[in-house]
Motif scaffolding. Structure first.
Motif, mmCIF file in Angstrom:
data_model
loop_
_atom_site.group_PDB
_atom_site.id
_atom_site.type_symbol
_atom_site.label_atom_id
_atom_site.label_comp_id
_atom_site.label_asym_id
_atom_site.label_seq_id
_atom_site.Cartn_x
_atom_site.Cartn_y
_atom_site.Cartn_z
ATOM 1 N N ILE A 180 0.851 -1.184 0.000
ATOM 2 C CA ILE A 180 0.000 0.000 0.000
ATOM 3 C C ILE A 180 0.886 1.233 0.000
ATOM 4 O O ILE A 180 1.772 1.385 0.835
ATOM 5 N N HIS A 181 0.666 2.117 -0.962
ATOM 6 C CA HIS A 181 1.448 3.348 -1.073
ATOM 7 C C HIS A 181 0.619 4.462 -0.429
ATOM 8 O O HIS A 181 -0.167 5.128 -1.084
ATOM 9 N N GLY A 182 0.782 4.650 0.844
ATOM 10 C CA GLY A 182 -0.068 5.582 1.574
ATOM 11 C C GLY A 182 0.505 6.953 1.783
ATOM 12 O O GLY A 182 -0.155 7.809 2.357
ATOM 13 N N ASP A 183 1.772 7.219 1.364
ATOM 14 C CA ASP A 183 2.355 8.538 1.607
ATOM 15 C C ASP A 183 2.218 9.459 0.404
ATOM 16 O O ASP A 183 2.681 10.595 0.429
ATOM 17 N N GLY A 184 1.572 8.980 -0.651
ATOM 18 C CA GLY A 184 1.348 9.816 -1.819
ATOM 19 C C GLY A 184 2.369 9.644 -2.915
ATOM 20 O O GLY A 184 2.115 9.998 -4.065
ATOM 21 N N THR A 185 3.566 9.117 -2.607
ATOM 22 C CA THR A 185 4.581 8.919 -3.639
ATOM 23 C C THR A 185 4.290 7.630 -4.400
ATOM 24 O O THR A 185 3.923 6.620 -3.812
ATOM 25 N N LEU A 186 4.470 7.708 -5.711
ATOM 26 C CA LEU A 186 4.113 6.585 -6.565
ATOM 27 C C LEU A 186 5.303 6.009 -7.310
ATOM 28 O O LEU A 186 5.134 5.274 -8.276
ATOM 29 N N PHE A 187 6.525 6.337 -6.871
ATOM 30 C CA PHE A 187 7.718 5.934 -7.604
ATOM 31 C C PHE A 187 7.821 4.426 -7.782
ATOM 32 O O PHE A 187 8.226 3.946 -8.831
ATOM 33 N N GLU A 188 7.467 3.664 -6.749
ATOM 34 C CA GLU A 188 7.633 2.209 -6.804
ATOM 35 C C GLU A 188 6.420 1.509 -7.395
ATOM 36 O O GLU A 188 6.465 0.320 -7.678
ATOM 37 N N MET A 189 5.350 2.240 -7.583
ATOM 38 C CA MET A 189 4.131 1.631 -8.116
ATOM 39 C C MET A 189 4.307 1.348 -9.606
ATOM 40 O O MET A 189 4.851 2.168 -10.342
ATOM 41 N N PRO A 190 3.881 0.188 -10.091
ATOM 42 C CA PRO A 190 4.030 -0.132 -11.512
ATOM 43 C C PRO A 190 3.211 0.813 -12.386
ATOM 44 O O PRO A 190 2.207 1.385 -11.957
ATOM 45 N N LEU A 191 3.659 0.949 -13.608
ATOM 46 C CA LEU A 191 3.055 1.895 -14.541
ATOM 47 C C LEU A 191 1.544 1.698 -14.669
ATOM 48 O O LEU A 191 0.791 2.679 -14.730
ATOM 49 N N GLY A 192 1.095 0.458 -14.739
ATOM 50 C CA GLY A 192 -0.328 0.199 -14.918
ATOM 51 C C GLY A 192 -1.175 0.828 -13.827
ATOM 52 O O GLY A 192 -2.229 1.423 -14.103
ATOM 53 N N LEU A 193 -0.729 0.718 -12.572
ATOM 54 C CA LEU A 193 -1.500 1.301 -11.475
ATOM 55 C C LEU A 193 -1.378 2.817 -11.447
ATOM 56 O O LEU A 193 -2.339 3.520 -11.122
ATOM 57 N N ARG A 194 -0.185 3.331 -11.797
ATOM 58 C CA ARG A 194 -0.048 4.789 -11.889
ATOM 59 C C ARG A 194 -0.997 5.337 -12.953
ATOM 60 O O ARG A 194 -1.582 6.403 -12.803
ATOM 61 N N ARG A 195 -1.138 4.589 -14.025
ATOM 62 C CA ARG A 195 -2.025 5.011 -15.110
ATOM 63 C C ARG A 195 -3.474 5.077 -14.630
ATOM 64 O O ARG A 195 -4.217 5.999 -15.004
ATOM 65 N N GLN A 196 -3.892 4.120 -13.822
ATOM 66 C CA GLN A 196 -5.260 4.157 -13.299
ATOM 67 C C GLN A 196 -5.506 5.423 -12.485
ATOM 68 O O GLN A 196 -6.553 6.077 -12.614
ATOM 69 N N ILE A 197 -4.547 5.761 -11.630
ATOM 70 C CA ILE A 197 -4.671 6.971 -10.806
ATOM 71 C C ILE A 197 -4.671 8.208 -11.701
ATOM 72 O O ILE A 197 -5.463 9.148 -11.502
ATOM 73 N N LEU A 198 -3.796 8.218 -12.695
ATOM 74 C CA LEU A 198 -3.706 9.356 -13.607
ATOM 75 C C LEU A 198 -5.007 9.544 -14.380
ATOM 76 O O LEU A 198 -5.508 10.671 -14.523
ATOM 77 N N GLU A 199 -5.569 8.456 -14.897
ATOM 78 C CA GLU A 199 -6.809 8.560 -15.661
ATOM 79 C C GLU A 199 -7.949 9.095 -14.803
ATOM 80 O O GLU A 199 -8.757 9.924 -15.263
ATOM 81 N N ALA A 200 -7.997 8.658 -13.538
ATOM 82 C CA ALA A 200 -9.048 9.150 -12.635
ATOM 83 C C ALA A 200 -8.894 10.651 -12.390
ATOM 84 O O ALA A 200 -9.877 11.401 -12.408
ATOM 85 N N LEU A 201 -7.665 11.099 -12.170
ATOM 86 C CA LEU A 201 -7.419 12.524 -11.954
ATOM 87 C C LEU A 201 -7.763 13.339 -13.200
ATOM 88 O O LEU A 201 -8.405 14.395 -13.113
ATOM 89 N N CYS A 202 -7.324 12.851 -14.364
ATOM 90 C CA CYS A 202 -7.548 13.596 -15.600
ATOM 91 C C CYS A 202 -9.032 13.674 -15.948
ATOM 92 O O CYS A 202 -9.506 14.693 -16.474
ATOM 93 N N THR A 203 -9.763 12.623 -15.673
ATOM 94 C CA THR A 203 -11.205 12.630 -15.937
ATOM 95 C C THR A 203 -11.921 13.593 -15.000
ATOM 96 O O THR A 203 -12.757 14.398 -15.425
ATOM 97 N N GLN A 204 -11.578 13.543 -13.716
ATOM 98 C CA GLN A 204 -12.257 14.387 -12.733
ATOM 99 C C GLN A 204 -11.952 15.869 -12.925
ATOM 100 O O GLN A 204 -12.834 16.724 -12.762
ATOM 101 N N PRO A 240 8.482 0.733 -12.569
ATOM 102 C CA PRO A 240 8.342 1.806 -11.583
ATOM 103 C C PRO A 240 8.792 3.116 -12.220
ATOM 104 O O PRO A 240 9.258 3.127 -13.370
ATOM 105 N N TYR A 241 8.647 4.220 -11.491
ATOM 106 C CA TYR A 241 9.132 5.510 -11.992
ATOM 107 C C TYR A 241 10.593 5.633 -11.582
ATOM 108 O O TYR A 241 10.913 5.990 -10.452
ATOM 109 N N GLU A 242 11.486 5.330 -12.516
ATOM 110 C CA GLU A 242 12.927 5.286 -12.242
ATOM 111 C C GLU A 242 13.519 6.682 -12.432
ATOM 112 O O GLU A 242 14.170 6.979 -13.426
ATOM 113 N N PHE A 243 13.253 7.526 -11.447
ATOM 114 C CA PHE A 243 13.633 8.932 -11.499
ATOM 115 C C PHE A 243 15.126 9.113 -11.757
ATOM 116 O O PHE A 243 15.965 8.451 -11.185
#
Length: 583
Positions: free
Chosen positions: A357-381, A421-424
């Motif tokens: 569970i990524h509860g601190d708001g950072t998404l660096f370690e989250m796989p692209l697919g899940l980041r995309r879900q969050i991004l799509e929800a934000l962009c739609t809203q 992941p997001y390999e900054f």
């Protein structure tokens, strides 16, 4: 005087780093020095001076004092003529700070003015940087600078000036090596050190946390930019497992990181500079959206009539801090999101494939697919333009999407691994860019500069010239058009170094002026307007394509060809953009 560590020792170590060839030896030397700094404040200062300059990159501050002011000030201090003595000396060494060091060492007038019994501390030097930053009048800066020089040795003066300038000390020891030295000095995991630096934005803070074993307390801070994830080029349009990737169009724009929290909005460029003032329409739009704390990765493009316009048009907006209403109307921009690296904890607390569970708001370690879900929800809203993603199963899919991207006027494709992941700050194989060169030109070598590190002692950076012998605007035969330092093999580089020896005209420190004889075919991504250059243009990412030993300088391309290619790209008809959505 403060009891903190001496600046002289810092300068001595910096000089020794410059003279050390192997990177591993440099890291070991720096690590040993860091261990001698017993005070946290000194460790913070020294590491900051080494990699960031007089002020932290996160501070947004700098000591505004120009190179010309420093040079004239040095000539005054040394009681020499600027044009007759200082300027020729600088040309001979290729470095103003090194010139000042050598003159301070060898002129009696400098020795009599310096107080040799003084040893300034790191804290003392930091305070002098603060004072310089606060001064506004040039004459006040010059007077204070000359007073500072009285308390420094020639070597210290050189590094005082280089630290003052910010960024690299030009000793072949950059951020990556500094982070490795911190890890070695305090026996920490190198990846943890890199992560801590990324989210704190401070080399000094990272070093202090490493020594105090508090790296786990590092927290991401909104409105402090982080290093972007980068894509690696691919030689062909094939990958080992195409189905593991998705495809996005690579826009003809400018990479941007958007930080927003309700009415607060900031935009950061790829080099982590604040560019908010240059694009007021974007900041205004996002100020009105009332987003929760969010960081989006995306692209700024000129967008008109449902079409992304050429990068040449975007160039007219870049660097303009207060764009006029006319400029805003002629070249309107849009921010298109393609990733999210931070979202409000309740939004980002999704469970990834490993059950974390990524509860601190950072998404660096989250796989692209899940980041995309969050991004799509934000962009739609919040009605945010979003790049489209396409699934790919075959080489034919890549070819079809690549040609579609080109028809939109875009550069090509980005292939992204679905589980990445997001390999900054890294350029790995998780993201791959598929593109073709913007063009190629036959040029000549005008200057050769010695490399550093593994290429130390070898001329590996080449300034390339375009022919202007038939152009009435110029008196010379060639003018610089770009600088390339890649695309050749080791054998070709060895042959080049042998070939330029009999062609040397003049030596300027590490740089040689070369008789325009060797022809190089270069390829590049883009031709950019640049009124500060003699040609009026520069090339984006030029690299060697072939050394044309068979061609003479008379057979090279002219500036007229550069202008033709530039106008052809700018006037190319583009079909309306259909590769991103505006919810």
């Amino acid at each position: 005087m403060s009891t903190s560590s001496h600046f002289y020792e810092f300068a001595r170590v910096a000089q020794e780093l410059a003279e050390t060839r192997r990177t591993t030896d440099k890291v070991r030397l720096c690590a040993a020095y860091l261990q001698t700094l017993t005070e946290d404040t000194d460790l913070d200062r020294a590491v900051g001076f080494l990699g960031e300059g007089a002020f932290s990159t996160t501070s947004g501050r700098r000591a505004a004092i120009g190179h010309r002011t420093i040079a004239v000030c040095a000539a005054t201090f040394l009681e020499i003529d600027y044009e007759l003595v200082f300027r020729p000396s600088r040309i001979a060494t290729g470095s103003a700070s090194e010139t000042i060091e050598k003159l301070m060492e060898n002129l009696d007038v400098a020795r009599t003015k310096r107080r040799v019994d003084v040893r300034l501390s790191l804290n003392d030097v930091e305070q002098r940087f603060e004072t310089l930053a606060a001064l506004r009048k040039r004459e006040d800066k010059e007077a204070f600078l000359m007073e500072v020089w009285r308390d420094l040795s020639p070597m210290e003066i050189k590094y005082f000036l280089r630290v003052l300038g910010g960024g690299s000390l030009r000793i072949g020891f950059e951020t990556r090596s500094i982070l490795n030295a911190i890890a070695e000095a305090f026996n920490c995991d190198a990846e943890t050190i890199r992560y801590t630096h990324m989210i704190t934005g401070s080399l000094g803070k990272t070093a202090v946390m490493a020594r105090n074993r508090t790296l786990e307390k590092a927290r991401f801070t909104l409105f402090q930019p982080i290093a972007f994830m980068l894509a690696s080029p691919v030689e062909s349009r094939a990958t080992e497992d195409i189905s593991a990737y998705i495809a996005e169009e690579k826009f003809d724009g400018m990479r941007c990181q958007l930080h927003v929290s309700h009415e607060n909005v900031m935009l950061f460029s790829r080099d982590l500079n604040d560019i908010s003032a240059s694009f007021p329409e974007i900041t205004e739009i996002y100020t009105g959206k009332n987003l929760p704390p969010t960081v989006l990765d995306g692209e700024i493009c000129v967008f008109r009539e449902n079409t992304i316009q050429s990068f040449q048009q975007l160039q007219k907006r870049m660097g303009v801090k207060k764009p006029s209403q006319k400029l805003l109307k002629q070249h309107p921009v849009i921010f298109v999101a393609f990733d999210v690296v931070y979202a409000e904890p309740q939004v980002a607390s999704a469970e990834d494939n490993a059950g974390r569970i990524h509860g601190d708001g950072t998404l660096f370690e989250m796989p692209l697919g899940l980041r995309r879900q969050i991004l799509e929800a934000l962009c739609t809203q919040y009605q945010i333009p979003l790049v489209d993603q396409e699934t790919i199963q075959s080489q034919e899919d890549i070819d079809r999407l690549f040609e579609r991207a080109l028809s939109h006027g875009n550069e090509g494709l980005i292939l992204k691994h679905k589980d990445s992941p997001y390999e900054f700050g890294q350029r790995k194989k998780s993201w791959l860019k598929v593109k073709k060169p913007g063009g190629s030109l036959d040029t000549v070598i005008l200057y050769a500069t010695a490399g550093s590190g593994k290429r130390g002692g070898t001329y590996s950076d080449f300034t390339l010239g375009i022919r202007v012998s038939d152009d009435e605007r110029y008196e010379q035969d060639f003018v610089p058009i770009g600088k390339a330092y890649g695309g050749y093999t080791d054998d070709e580089l060895k042959k080049l170094n042998a070939a330029i020896k009999p062609l040397v005209r003049e030596r300027f420190g590490p740089t040689l002026s070369i008789e325009p004889h060797i022809v190089v075919e270069i390829e590049f991504d883009e031709i950019q307007l640049n009124k500060r250059t003699k040609a009026g243009y520069t090339l984006r990412f030029p690299r060697f394509r072939a050394i044309r030993w068979d061609k003479s300088p008379r057979e090279t391309d002219s500036l007229a060809e550069v202008e033709r290619l530039f106008n052809e790209k700018a006037d190319k008809k583009r079909i309306p953009q259909a590769a991103f959505s505006i919810p």
